[in-house]
Design an enzyme around this catalytic site. Structure first.
Site, PDB file in Angstrom:
ATOM      1  CD  GLU A 314      70.340  12.031  34.450  1.00  0.00           C
ATOM      2  OE1 GLU A 314      70.463  10.870  34.896  1.00  0.00           O
ATOM      3  OE2 GLU A 314      69.249  12.503  34.053  1.00  0.00           O
ATOM      4  CG  HIS A 342      59.191  12.227  36.982  1.00  0.00           C
ATOM      5  ND1 HIS A 342      59.547  11.190  37.813  1.00  0.00           N
ATOM      6  CD2 HIS A 342      59.924  13.307  37.398  1.00  0.00           C
ATOM      7  CE1 HIS A 342      60.447  11.608  38.682  1.00  0.00           C
ATOM      8  NE2 HIS A 342      60.688  12.880  38.451  1.00  0.00           N
ATOM      9  CG  PHE A 402      61.423  19.210  43.364  1.00  0.00           C
ATOM     10  CD1 PHE A 402      62.160  19.321  42.189  1.00  0.00           C
ATOM     11  CD2 PHE A 402      60.060  19.440  43.305  1.00  0.00           C
ATOM     12  CE1 PHE A 402      61.546  19.651  40.987  1.00  0.00           C
ATOM     13  CE2 PHE A 402      59.434  19.768  42.109  1.00  0.00           C
ATOM     14  CZ  PHE A 402      60.179  19.871  40.947  1.00  0.00           C
TER      15      PHE A 402
END
Length: 416
Positions: A314, A342, A402
């Site tokens: 990222e 998360h 994912f």
């Protein structure tokens, strides 16, 4: 094309029940991570820490008798939505209820009820399985229960795209409104997967941090010592309105939703594409959608999960898209996941709300635990350790999931 603005926020996170409680915790650099208490996580679990929502009373947001019908993620969604609606002070006519929709992204749904009813089936047989089993766990029931509770009769959908779910929900709500198919949208996300199978499953992938003795220091995006993400839970809701409607009723406008894009890596089920190419495309397309140049973005709330590969890719993608604006550290980037873990399907909505609070307060929340930057990470300004002040006119939020799914949204301060 109609402009779309945000008039309400609601947050339920490991850092607080309520938007202000969460925000104060974040700008103070406080961690919401601790030992797992939602189930007995003994030594057989390699990860025994998580970011749980604490001091949450679902009966403050739902009727007690309704709780038997739902899994944990649904009261989170109901609470965040009720808070957001209260802030927005909507007064919908019957006709407007037909044009008010609910998009709540959910990654996995009601895992705890799936586990519980599976054990009931095994131990006691199919006759003892609850009739509420299916309605309690399917992902669209967060949106469904919210729609029913508040009488919102527009489209009701669950976007399920792993960790991008609620970012997609917000972006697709924007598109529905820009097309003229809705005037008001409740858009957000909810998740509650701190269960034996949830923690066991992510642990089996070697995705979670194993820093069990130092839970508050476990989530450490871009730090050399990071070893995986910390599982969180909660919900975030945004109230979106057309600018015409918001101005007509004299609403307080918190921000404007100006850009959105979605892409796919088409590369691997869990690993990001090399150099974060899929995420970079999402950021470029969102900038184009917002009609902005890269140097106009002041702040990025990054996906920044604290995984070895994901963080670096990222950062490379941001450096590629923003060039000298990022490398000269004029662009500030931070990860609120360093504090709240998360939140999976809820992450995009919660982090969009963090961007809106940054715009409104001109404060950038920090990346805590970033004590020794990874030398292989692009040298960006990750706002380490402590919050900082700066004017934020445009903020970007990244959510990558994912399956190689990516979503980027851009929010701005409201002007005129």
């Amino acid at each position: 094309m109609e402009r779309i603005v945000v008039t309400g926020l609601g947050l339920v996170t490991p850092n607080g029940v309520g938007t202000d409680a969460t925000w104060q915790s974040l700008i103070n650099g406080q961690s919401g991570v601790g030992p797992i208490t939602l189930f007995p996580a003994g030594p057989e679990y390699t990860t025994r820490i998580a970011a749980e929502v604490k001091n949450f009373d679902p009966t403050a947001f739902m009727e007690r008798k309704k709780l038997k019908e739902v899994s944990r993620f649904i009261p989170f969604a109901m609470a965040a939505t009720r808070m957001a609606l209260e802030q927005a002070q909507l007064d919908l006519t019957e006709e407007e209820r037909d044009r008010t929709g609910v998009f709540i992204g959910v990654g996995l749904g009601g895992l705890e009820n799936l586990e519980r009813c599976t054990l009931t089936l095994k131990d006691r047989g199919p006759g003892k399985v609850s009739p509420y089993f299916i309605p309690s766990l399917i992902a669209n029931m967060a949106a469904g229960q919210v729609s029913i509770a508040f009488g919102l009769r527009g489209p009701s959908l669950a976007h399920t795209s792993a960790c991008s779910s609620s970012a997609h929900a917000i972006g697709e709500a924007l598109r529905w409104m820009q097309r003229g198919d809705a005037d008001v949208m409740v858009a957000g996300g909810a998740e509650a997967t701190i269960t034996p199978i949830g923690i066991g499953g992510f642990s089996a992938m070697f995705a979670l941090s194993r820093r069990n003795d130092e839970p508050e220091r476990a989530s450490r995006p871009w730090d050399k010592g990071r070893d995986g993400f910390v599982c969180g839970e909660g919900a975030g809701t945004l109230i979106l309105e057309t600018l015409t409607r918001a101005k007509r009723r004299g609403a307080r406008i918190l921000a404007e939703l100006v850009g959105y894009a979605a892409t796919s890596d088409a590369h691997h089920i869990t690993k990001p594409s090399p150099n974060g190419a899929g995420g970079a495309r999402a950021m470029r397309l969102a900038l184009a959608d917002a009609k902005l140049s890269p140097d106009q973005i002041d702040y990025i709330n990054a996906h920044g999960t604290s995984t070895p590969a994901g963080d670096n890719e990222e950062a490379r993608a941001i450096a590629d898209v923003f060039g000298t604006h990022a490398l000269d550290k004029k662009l500030w980037v931070s990860s609120s996941k360093s504090m709240m873990g998360h939140l999976l399907g809820a992450a995009g909505a919660v982090e969009a709300a963090v961007c809106i609070k940054a715009i409104g307060s001109n404060i950038i929340p920090p990346t805590i635990n970033l004590e020794e930057p990874d030398p292989d990470t692009a040298p960006l300004d990750f706002v380490p350790l402590k919050a900082r002040e700066r004017r934020v006119r445009y903020a970007m939020s990244n959510s990558f999931g994912f399956g190689g799914t990516n979503a980027t949204v851009i929010l701005s301060s409201f002007e005129g």
